[in-house]
Design a protein around this motif. Structure first.
Motif, mmCIF file in Angstrom:
data_model
loop_
_atom_site.group_PDB
_atom_site.id
_atom_site.type_symbol
_atom_site.label_atom_id
_atom_site.label_comp_id
_atom_site.label_asym_id
_atom_site.label_seq_id
_atom_site.Cartn_x
_atom_site.Cartn_y
_atom_site.Cartn_z
ATOM 1 N N LEU A 257 29.563 -50.738 -49.589
ATOM 2 C CA LEU A 257 30.684 -49.642 -50.279
ATOM 3 C C LEU A 257 29.786 -49.270 -50.762
ATOM 4 O O LEU A 257 29.956 -48.158 -50.767
ATOM 5 N N ALA A 258 28.676 -49.492 -51.992
ATOM 6 C CA ALA A 258 27.455 -49.067 -52.840
ATOM 7 C C ALA A 258 27.360 -47.710 -51.519
ATOM 8 O O ALA A 258 26.694 -46.164 -51.622
ATOM 9 N N ARG A 259 26.720 -48.405 -50.653
ATOM 10 C CA ARG A 259 25.139 -47.757 -50.047
ATOM 11 C C ARG A 259 26.575 -46.104 -49.141
ATOM 12 O O ARG A 259 26.340 -45.549 -49.125
ATOM 13 N N GLN A 260 27.338 -46.954 -48.710
ATOM 14 C CA GLN A 260 28.434 -45.682 -48.009
ATOM 15 C C GLN A 260 28.921 -45.025 -48.676
ATOM 16 O O GLN A 260 29.149 -43.796 -48.488
ATOM 17 N N TYR A 261 28.577 -45.308 -50.179
ATOM 18 C CA TYR A 261 29.501 -43.806 -50.750
ATOM 19 C C TYR A 261 28.176 -43.209 -52.181
ATOM 20 O O TYR A 261 28.549 -42.656 -52.625
#
Ligand SMILES: *Cc1c(COP(=O)(O)O)cnc(C)c1O
Length: 381
Positions: free
Chosen positions: A148-152
């Motif tokens: 999730l961190a990467r995606q955002y």
């Protein structure tokens, strides 16, 4: 069998007593290189910036925040126990703003709540959370949270103080950007050292900061000059030579056992302990899928004097178990099965000692069944 420091293997203790040599001695530098590659193995990473910080786990936490966060940044911090609160303190002392994702204590971090927060704060610089919450015994889904961190577009900062070597942790495969651990939990080494690892993305951020890192001692730009890859090493501080001998030995032992075997051993001993405790009628704080094998938080039976039981265990059985923290103080015990302490004899000794003390105190437990239940679990696996 508390929440750390854990028992230390005799091999590690004897490594500690080797002659102290210089922190730039060629033999010491060769050992530093071995420690780095053994840590890469333990973390499952190829990150060149993988080193032991010369101070306890809290300093590893602080080094992740002071190096990656700048004044004015926004950081999403998940809290489901004691240590998320310390992350918030770190963020604020960096001059940054912490956006909190609050989860009930004893539950894992909720990925949906994290995703909603990431959506609401597209300018966040980092997402920080604890993989293994030692205060409650709950594991969070680090892989999903880092995705999730990467995606955002956020860096991820992960507390792996209690998880390293105890449960599955794959820094590269899970895309973790900054991770810190400690030596006195599942590595079963002396306290006072904090292994850390930074991804290339994180290292780029550290090298291209607008402001100086506010901690001189923890500034990775300077520490890299001593621990750095290749090239000449320059004095930065005097490394804790003897504790690093101990860390080297603990990591060699981890490699000899095998990382996955270590994870499996923690799981197996936990299952046996859980079978015994549940047979006694004692139940767990954390729901089964999220339980940490190395930190077993259980409800104290009705009417039992928390402190008296722990003190009798210590005095009569030479056995330490941990007290509850925060809202669980006086309500739960935390039984550690970390590193060298995660072995069959400890599981059986803990069950029989706890049963003896609880039965003597007239606690509402089932007697005569716990050790047998644990042994059934040992022989079935
Ligand atoms: C123990 C622990 C720390 C702090 O480590 P120290 O070595 O005591 O500074 C941080 N986070 C977690 C999850 C821990 O269990």
């Amino acid at each position: 069998m508390g929440p750390g420091p854990s028992d230390i293997h005799p091999r590690v203790l004897s490594a500690l007593s080797r002659p102290t040599i210089g922190h730039l001695d060629p033999a010491f530098i060769a050992m530093m290189d071995e420690i780095k590659s053994l840590l890469q193995y333990a973390f499952q990473t190829d990150n060149p910036l993988t080193i032991p910080v010369s101070a306890p786990g809290s300093a590893g936490m602080e080094s992740c925040f002071v190096n990656l966060i700048e004044p004015g940044d926004k950081v999403i911090v998940c809290q489901n126990g004691v240590f998320g609160g310390r992350m918030r303190e770190n963020v604020e002392r960096c001059g940054a703003a912490a956006v909190m994702v609050a989860n009930p204590w004893g539950k894992p971090v909720d990925p949906q709540a994290v995703e909603d927060t990431l959506k609401a704060h597209p300018d966040a610089a980092a997402l920080a959370f604890v993989h293994a919450e030692t205060s409650t015994g709950a594991a969070s889904d680090t892989r999903t949270l880092c995705e999730l961190a990467r995606q955002y577009g956020c860096l991820s900062i992960v507390d792996a103080v209690t998880s390293l070597a105890g449960i599955e942790l794959r820094v590269d495969q899970w895309g973790i950007d900054a991770v810190y651990s400690g030596t006195q939990k599942c590595l079963s080494c002396v306290p006072g050292i904090s292994p850390v690892s930074f991804s290339d993305r994180a290292t780029y951020r550290i090298k291209n900061r607008k402001s100086k890192v506010q901690s001189w001692f923890l500034d990775m730009n300077l520490v890299m000059g001593y621990w750095g890859t290749g090239g000449k090493r320059a004095y930065h501080h005097t490394a804790p030579i003897n504790p690093l001998y101990a860390l080297h030995e603990a990591l060699v032992m981890l490699e000899e056992e095998g990382l996955e075997q270590s994870w499996n051993r923690h799981q197996q001993n936990h299952r046996a302990l859980a079978a015994g405790l549940e047979a006694m009628g004692i139940s767990f704080l954390v729901d089964e899928p999220y339980r940490l094998p190395q930190l077993n938080a259980v409800w104290i039976p009705e009417g039992v004097d928390d402190a008296a039981v722990r003190s009798t265990l210590l005095q009569d059985f030479n056995l330490e178990i941990g007290a509850g923290l925060g809202e669980y103080a006086g309500r739960v015990w935390r039984i550690g099965l970390m590193g060298y302490a995660s072995r069959k004899q400890n599981v059986l000794q803990c069950l029989s000692a706890l049963e003896a003390v609880l039965a003597a105190a007239g606690a509402p437990i089932y007697t005569g069944v716990a050790v047998a239940a644990a042994n059934r679990e040992f022989t079935s696996t």
